[in-house]
Design a protein around this motif. Structure first.
Motif, PDB file in Angstrom:
ATOM      1  N   ARG A  82       0.844  -1.211   0.000  1.00  0.00           N
ATOM      2  CA  ARG A  82       0.000   0.000   0.000  1.00  0.00           C
ATOM      3  C   ARG A  82       0.869   1.248   0.000  1.00  0.00           C
ATOM      4  O   ARG A  82       0.614   2.209  -0.714  1.00  0.00           O
ATOM      5  N   ASP A  83       1.926   1.263   0.812  1.00  0.00           N
ATOM      6  CA  ASP A  83       2.854   2.408   0.836  1.00  0.00           C
ATOM      7  C   ASP A  83       3.549   2.570  -0.513  1.00  0.00           C
ATOM      8  O   ASP A  83       3.705   3.685  -1.010  1.00  0.00           O
ATOM      9  N   LEU A  84       3.958   1.447  -1.094  1.00  0.00           N
ATOM     10  CA  LEU A  84       4.763   1.521  -2.311  1.00  0.00           C
ATOM     11  C   LEU A  84       3.921   1.986  -3.501  1.00  0.00           C
ATOM     12  O   LEU A  84       4.385   2.773  -4.321  1.00  0.00           O
ATOM     13  N   VAL A  85       2.680   1.510  -3.571  1.00  0.00           N
ATOM     14  CA  VAL A  85       1.801   1.945  -4.664  1.00  0.00           C
ATOM     15  C   VAL A  85       1.505   3.437  -4.517  1.00  0.00           C
ATOM     16  O   VAL A  85       1.555   4.201  -5.491  1.00  0.00           O
ATOM     17  N   ARG A  86       1.258   3.880  -3.281  1.00  0.00           N
ATOM     18  CA  ARG A  86       0.996   5.303  -3.034  1.00  0.00           C
ATOM     19  C   ARG A  86       2.212   6.146  -3.434  1.00  0.00           C
ATOM     20  O   ARG A  86       2.093   7.164  -4.110  1.00  0.00           O
ATOM     21  N   ALA A  87       3.386   5.706  -3.036  1.00  0.00           N
ATOM     22  CA  ALA A  87       4.614   6.451  -3.338  1.00  0.00           C
ATOM     23  C   ALA A  87       4.843   6.508  -4.846  1.00  0.00           C
ATOM     24  O   ALA A  87       5.216   7.549  -5.383  1.00  0.00           O
ATOM     25  N   ALA A  88       4.584   5.404  -5.530  1.00  0.00           N
ATOM     26  CA  ALA A  88       4.798   5.367  -6.980  1.00  0.00           C
ATOM     27  C   ALA A  88       3.853   6.335  -7.679  1.00  0.00           C
ATOM     28  O   ALA A  88       4.221   6.969  -8.664  1.00  0.00           O
ATOM     29  N   ARG A  89       2.641   6.455  -7.173  1.00  0.00           N
ATOM     30  CA  ARG A  89       1.660   7.375  -7.772  1.00  0.00           C
ATOM     31  C   ARG A  89       2.097   8.830  -7.638  1.00  0.00           C
ATOM     32  O   ARG A  89       1.839   9.643  -8.495  1.00  0.00           O
ATOM     33  N   ARG A  90       2.754   9.114  -6.519  1.00  0.00           N
ATOM     34  CA  ARG A  90       3.175  10.505  -6.290  1.00  0.00           C
ATOM     35  C   ARG A  90       4.253  10.926  -7.269  1.00  0.00           C
ATOM     36  O   ARG A  90       4.312  12.059  -7.687  1.00  0.00           O
ATOM     37  N   VAL A  91       5.098   9.973  -7.634  1.00  0.00           N
ATOM     38  CA  VAL A  91       6.223  10.298  -8.504  1.00  0.00           C
ATOM     39  C   VAL A  91       5.770  10.468  -9.953  1.00  0.00           C
ATOM     40  O   VAL A  91       6.177  11.366 -10.651  1.00  0.00           O
ATOM     41  N   MET A  92       4.878   9.612 -10.396  1.00  0.00           N
ATOM     42  CA  MET A  92       4.434   9.653 -11.784  1.00  0.00           C
ATOM     43  C   MET A  92       2.948   9.344 -11.841  1.00  0.00           C
ATOM     44  O   MET A  92       2.425   8.653 -10.969  1.00  0.00           O
ATOM     45  N   PRO A  93       2.252   9.838 -12.861  1.00  0.00           N
ATOM     46  CA  PRO A  93       0.823   9.526 -12.955  1.00  0.00           C
ATOM     47  C   PRO A  93       0.589   8.025 -13.061  1.00  0.00           C
ATOM     48  O   PRO A  93      -0.339   7.489 -12.490  1.00  0.00           O
TER      49      PRO A  93
END
Ligand SMILES: Nc1ncnc2c1ncn2[C@@H]1O[C@H](COP(=O)(O)OP(=O)(O)O)[C@@H](O)[C@H]1O
Ligand SMILES: CC(=O)OP(=O)(O)O
Ligand SMILES: [Mg+2]
Length: 239
Positions: free
Chosen positions: A122-133
């Motif tokens: 959950r943290d990693l998916v959220r973090a990935a979304r912040r970096v790129m759409p």
């Protein structure tokens, strides 16, 4: 391994997540409307611990975990498979102790080791979304290792009647399911999966997420380890 290790030390591929797989298999068979003894499927349990299992005619014929739950897929904090030679090299060249290896491979590796920040998808998916759409997976090796696991399980089967995901990540991390399935065309599995509401999945116990007419049927099964224990206990007690 030499026979002596198997005979004297009892080394064997033990496998794990059997309760979860028993439950998921029954649900998938019901959904397909076919008896389990005529099914060849790959089941994938993705939770804190992750494994995949090949089922042929109702019986597990291969699984990715081994003598211990450390083998196989990249997990939340466990490494999964790595070159056994690397462990010998770390011990011999860098003097790492058995305890250090044990602690690192069980508690500081896997997604946590790859991301350097968290072992929780959950943290990693959220973090990935912040970096790129579009999610960027710094930890792409995790779905890659899962695809390898699924493909190696499929090698024990004649055909793939269905693929079913279970475990908390399998249930509730659609980005991970998509990343796995969209690159498994070699097995006839396709991406573009549906994303059911978690409430609907929990109420109904299973959802078909592969689109009709698009490749191997793909399912999500609500994790049923406790229900399986209850069912088997009732059976033993003749209830
Ligand atoms: N809604 C959710 N609740 C809990 N864990 C989730 C959820 N969605 C994804 N996860 C992932 O599932 C992992 C826990 O899986 P779980 O099956 O509970 O663990 P275990 O296999 O150790 O019992 C978490 O580390 C997290 O990465
Ligand atoms: C065997 C195992 O990995 O169990 P869990 O998924 O509960 O960690
Ligand atoms: Mg679990």
């Amino acid at each position: 391994m030499p026979e002596r290790w198997r005979a004297e030390y009892g080394l064997r591929r033990y496998g794990f997540h059997g309760l979860s797989y028993s439950w998921a298999l029954q649900r998938a068979a019901q959904a397909l409307g076919r008896p389990v003894d005529n099914l060849q499927v790959v089941l994938v349990h993705l939770g804190g611990g992750c494994s995949a299992c090949a089922v042929r005619n109702g019986r597990s014929v291969d699984t990715t975990m081994g003598l211990t739950p450390l083998e196989g897929l990249v997990m939340s904090r466990r490494s999964g498979s790595l070159d056994p030679g690397a462990l010998l090299w770390l011990q011999r060249r860098h003097g790492l102790s058995t305890d250090e290896l044990d602690d690192t491979l069980h508690r500081h590796s896997g997604l946590l080791g790859l991301s350097g920040t968290s072992g929780d998808t959950r943290d990693l998916v959220r973090a990935a979304r912040r970096v790129m759409p579009r999610p960027r997976w710094r930890w792409r090796r995790s779905p890659l290792s899962c695809r390898r696991g699924i493909a190696s399980m499929a090698a024990s089967l004649d055909r793939l009647d269905a693929l079913a995901f279970t475990g908390e990540i399998g249930e509730d991390q659609p980005e991970v399911r998509e990343e796995i399935c969209s690159a498994l065309t070699v097995l006839g599995v396709r991406g573009g999966l549906l994303v059911p509401e978690l409430d609907d999945l929990m109420r109904e116990g299973l959802r078909r997420i592969g689109r009709a007419g698009r490749g191997v049927p793909v399912f999500v099964v609500a994790t049923g380890e406790t229900q399986q224990i209850a069912a088997e206990t009732r059976r033993v007690l003749g209830m």
